[in-house]
Design an enzyme around this catalytic site. Sequence first.
Site, mmCIF file in Angstrom:
data_model
loop_
_atom_site.group_PDB
_atom_site.id
_atom_site.type_symbol
_atom_site.label_atom_id
_atom_site.label_comp_id
_atom_site.label_asym_id
_atom_site.label_seq_id
_atom_site.Cartn_x
_atom_site.Cartn_y
_atom_site.Cartn_z
ATOM 1 N N ARG A 212 24.722 -11.800 -93.600
ATOM 2 C CA ARG A 212 23.784 -11.622 -92.492
ATOM 3 C C ARG A 212 23.957 -12.806 -91.531
ATOM 4 O O ARG A 212 24.146 -13.953 -91.956
ATOM 5 C CB ARG A 212 22.338 -11.554 -92.999
ATOM 6 C CG ARG A 212 21.981 -10.201 -93.646
ATOM 7 C CD ARG A 212 21.984 -9.059 -92.668
ATOM 8 N NE ARG A 212 21.653 -7.744 -93.254
ATOM 9 C CZ ARG A 212 22.552 -6.869 -93.688
ATOM 10 N NH1 ARG A 212 23.831 -7.186 -93.673
ATOM 11 N NH2 ARG A 212 22.171 -5.701 -94.180
ATOM 12 N N GLU A 241 21.550 -9.798 -83.662
ATOM 13 C CA GLU A 241 22.306 -8.593 -83.288
ATOM 14 C C GLU A 241 21.376 -7.563 -82.639
ATOM 15 O O GLU A 241 20.217 -7.454 -83.074
ATOM 16 C CB GLU A 241 22.930 -7.974 -84.554
ATOM 17 C CG GLU A 241 24.080 -8.763 -85.142
ATOM 18 C CD GLU A 241 24.603 -8.175 -86.440
ATOM 19 O OE1 GLU A 241 24.271 -7.007 -86.741
ATOM 20 O OE2 GLU A 241 25.333 -8.876 -87.141
ATOM 21 N N HIS A 258 29.888 -6.365 -87.160
ATOM 22 C CA HIS A 258 29.154 -5.984 -88.366
ATOM 23 C C HIS A 258 29.727 -4.709 -88.959
ATOM 24 O O HIS A 258 29.029 -3.707 -89.136
ATOM 25 C CB HIS A 258 27.657 -5.820 -88.040
ATOM 26 C CG HIS A 258 26.791 -5.814 -89.255
ATOM 27 N ND1 HIS A 258 25.461 -6.195 -89.230
ATOM 28 C CD2 HIS A 258 27.042 -5.464 -90.544
ATOM 29 C CE1 HIS A 258 24.933 -6.057 -90.441
ATOM 30 N NE2 HIS A 258 25.882 -5.606 -91.254
#
Length: 381
Positions: A212, A241, A258
Site C-alpha cells: 500500500r 491514489e 497499482h
Amino acid sequence: MSQTLHFFIEDSLLYAEEFFSGLGKITRFKGREVTADEIKDADFLLTRSTTKVNENLLNKCTKLQFVGTATAGYNHIDADYLASVNIPWLPASGCNADAVCDYVLSSAFNLANKYGFELKEKKIGIVGVGQIGSRLVKRFGALGCEVVEYDPVRAESDPSYTSSEFEQILECDLITCHVPYVKTGKHATHHLFNLDTLNKLKPRTILINACRGEVVNNKELLTAFEQGIDLRVVLDVFENEPQIELGLLPYLEFGTPHIAGHSLEGKARGTEILYKLICERLNLPVEIKLEDLLPSMALDHMVVTDNYKLSQRQYRALINLVYDIRNDDIDFRMGLAQNSESFDRLRKEYSIRRELTSLNLTCDQSLFKTFTDLGFKTKLK
Ligand SMILES: NC(=O)c1ccc[n+]([C@@H]2O[C@H](COP(=O)([O-])OP(=O)(O)OC[C@H]3O[C@@H](n4cnc5c(N)ncnc54)[C@H](O)[C@@H]3O)[C@@H](O)[C@H]2O)c1
Ligand SMILES: O=C(O)[C@H](O)[C@H](O)COP(=O)(O)O
C-alpha cells in the site's frame, strides 16, 4: 418461495456473472462512485479495493448478509463498523500472491541486468512474510540469495517463527514490502519508510513497494531524491491514489498503476474465492470452477540446456517471456504524460497478464526444483 438473492458486485470483478448468476440477481456498480442508495437492497456486496465499505455506504442496507472483497488487502473495509452491525466480511487472501511475486522477480531481474549485478550475491529483505512474502522467501532462496525476513506480527502469533529486527532489513541490498496498511498501533505500517529510514539504506539499495502506498512516505521519498539519495525505487502503489505525487516518477526505476496483483489468474481467483465462501454460507455445492473459465496459456516452453545451471540472463528471459515490468513502466509514464489524471483509467485499461504459474515449462530433473520454487508450472522432460 424464497426471495431471489441480490448480489451487488463492483464492475472490476472478473467472471462475476459466470460465478454468481446461478445464485441470484447481479447488479454491477462503480467502485469509487457507488452510493448508499444504489446498494440498499443488497443481500451480498462484493467489491475490490476502490470501494470504501463503511457506514456511509451501508447505512441504508436492510438485508445485507455478507461483504466480500476480491482482494488480498482490506484497509478499504471498516471492520469495526461491520462488527458493530454484525455483518460478516472476508477478503480473498492469497488470490494474487503469485502475481505480485512475478512483479517483484521481474523488477529484480531487470534491474540486475540494467546495473550488471548477480542477484544471488545480494541480501534480500522481505517486510511482511505472509501469502506474498513467504512465496518470495522461496523464490529468492531458489536463486541462492540470502533472505532476511521481517514479520514481528507473525512471530507474536507463531512461536515457531522468528522475525529479524527492522534494522537488519535496512542493511539489505533489495527490500520488498508486503504488509497490510495499518495506520496506528504497535505494528503500524504507516510510513514504515520515511526520510530517516531511507537515509539509513546503503547507496544503490533497491526498494520495492507493492503493498500500500502509505507504507512509504511519498513526500519524504521525493525529498530524499531531491537531496540526492542514491536509491533504486520501484513503486506499484502510491499515497493518495489516484491523485499520486507525480514528482516521484522521474526518480523511479519502475512505476506502475497499482497492478502488481493484476494477472488474469490473480483477479479471477479473487472472484472464485468469494464464490466458494458464499456457497459455503448458503450451504450450496461449488459448481463453477476457475480452471474451466481461464483460457489455456498460449505458451508452452521447453528449456533446453546441456548443463544443470541457467545463467541469470536465461532466467530473466524466461520471466520476461511472461511478464516484463519494463512495458508497464513505459505505459504508465506515457499515460500520465498524456493526462496526469489517468491513474484509474490506466488501471481499468490494463491488459492483465498471465502468471508464471500458467507457463507450462518442461525441463530436466536438474532444473525442476529451481523452476518450481520460482513459481513456474514445471514438468519433467
Ligand atoms: N499491489 C498489489 O496489487 C497488491 C496485491 C496483493 C496485496 N497487496 C497488499 O499487500 C499486502 C500483503 O499481501 P499478502 O497477501 O501477503 O497479505 P498477508 O496478510 O498474507 O501477509 C501480510 C503479512 O504482513 C505481516 N505484518 C503485518 N503488520 C506488519 C508489520 N508492521 N511489520 C511486518 N510485517 C507485518 C503479517 O503478519 C502478515 O504475515 C496486502 O495487505 C495488500 O495491502 C497489494
Ligand atoms: O489488495 C490487493 O489485492 C491488491 O492491491 C488489488 O490490486 C486491489 O484491488 P484493485 O483495486 O486492484 O481492484
